[in-house]
Design an enzyme around this catalytic site. Sequence first.
Site, short mmCIF file in Angstrom:
data_model
loop_
_atom_site.label_atom_id
_atom_site.label_comp_id
_atom_site.label_asym_id
_atom_site.label_seq_id
_atom_site.Cartn_x
_atom_site.Cartn_y
_atom_site.Cartn_z
N CYS A 72 -2.75 8.79 3.50
CA CYS A 72 -2.54 8.20 2.18
C CYS A 72 -3.79 8.30 1.32
CB CYS A 72 -2.07 6.76 2.31
SG CYS A 72 -3.19 5.69 3.23
N GLU A 82 0.89 -1.17 0.00
CA GLU A 82 0.00 0.00 0.00
C GLU A 82 0.91 1.21 0.00
OE1 GLU A 82 -1.45 3.18 0.62
OE2 GLU A 82 -1.88 2.64 2.70
#
Length: 498
Positions: free
Chosen positions: A276, A242
């Site tokens: 994020c 990720e």
Amino acid sequence: MTTAQARTTDSGAFDSLNPATDEVVGTFPIHTAEDVAAAVARAREAAGWWADLGFAGRAERLRRWNGVVTRRANQLAEVVHAETGKPHADAMLEIIPAIAHTAWAAKNARKVLGEQRRSPGLLMFNQAVTVEYQPLGVIGIIGPWNYPVLTPMGSIAYALAAGNAVVYKPSEYTPAVGQWLVDAFAEAVPEQPVFQQVTGFGATGAALCRAGVDKIAFTGSPATGKKIMAACAETLTPVLIEAGGKDALIVDADADVDAAADAAVWGAMSNAGQTCAGIERAYVHERVYDDFVAKVVEKSATVRPGFDADASIGPITMPAQLDIIRRHIADALARGARAVVGGADAVGDRYVQPTVLVDVPEDAEAVREETFGPTLTIAKVHDMDEAIAKANDSKYGLGGSVFSRANGMSLARRLRSGMTSINSVISFVGVPSVPFGGVGDSGFGRIHGPEGLREFGHPKAITRQRFRAPLTLTTFTRTKKVDAQVAKLITLLHGKRR
């Protein structure tokens, strides 16, 4: 060596520092490759015991651990506050969904990973067929500093629920948070070292990749993700990555503009923009553009950085990020952008004032690269086709958001992203049953939900013959007559003209 929050000592250890005050939060060892290998060996032995507990035994212990975390959530939030500088309320805001994710993983692991019957088909109708997901063994997890509870727990809790042991390497900026979680688990599950932590810098993470773990789950930058993949390639260790995003918010002409502006400000500036899946770009229909910008300006004025109890956002955790934020703002302004909030003087020694930029060229760094600060670019678009085209013109593809009364679902489907919220921002993070992850430079693989559980197991297919078939195919005594009968059967089943 000092990296603002991580300072080495003379004894082969390092101090974790509060980014707002430089006070020492804790001192932690710099684990060597030998230390990491020893931790993985302990985990390998513990993994067998943990797997043998079965789904019910693991679920009971995970619920026990979750109870400890829940009862002491305020204490954990204080550790997060001290080590990241984020407001206490924001620390709680990441702890609460982490608790929900752990509960969901414990409750649903058997349903998702346990034995499932499959159809054998007509050709193998004499077979009973099952598929189950078996634990991989030992999972190495390398976590981030920006959400040091919620993000790694999306891998830790799901890996444990799937029957694996975990060796966790937190960011060097947040080892105290990781140690708190490990200690709480040991209190709830004292029998075996099923969940351990190793600490240090990049070399410690690299050692974990090469220590013989069965999978690595990494959250961080694309550049570091590529290094992780390269290290894991040496031993064909699978990885889950990720790696951040440049998420866009799209505002249609029929949107609730006030709600969209409020969501844009929170999505862009909460956690000082260090999210994020935060909003970094907004594409707004020309009919509501002026109203949207005005409301964003108004709402941004209430966002105040600081370390006191009334601050809206905390400091920037990594000093190097301050330079990136400063460069992105300067580049946009040099290319003709206007700062309607903040601007060239927004970046200080620790904090960044909220900054909203308009008229930013699409090739500017503030649009193309992940800024990871409390900044937002807003662009006017003629229609939603233009909005989608610009939003999708990115190497990233993590999350996104759409505000529209009539077209939300169709627009959400068209966004190139792993997740999209309609008439809200980042809401998918709080839903344990849906997967979290992205495409492109945002990485691959998924945490959360059934997909997250399956990431930490391997599918095992089992066929069991219930009776001897009239047409036995797996034998050298098979006759030409049997071959002809099978060919005729296949033709009848699949050879029809359309």
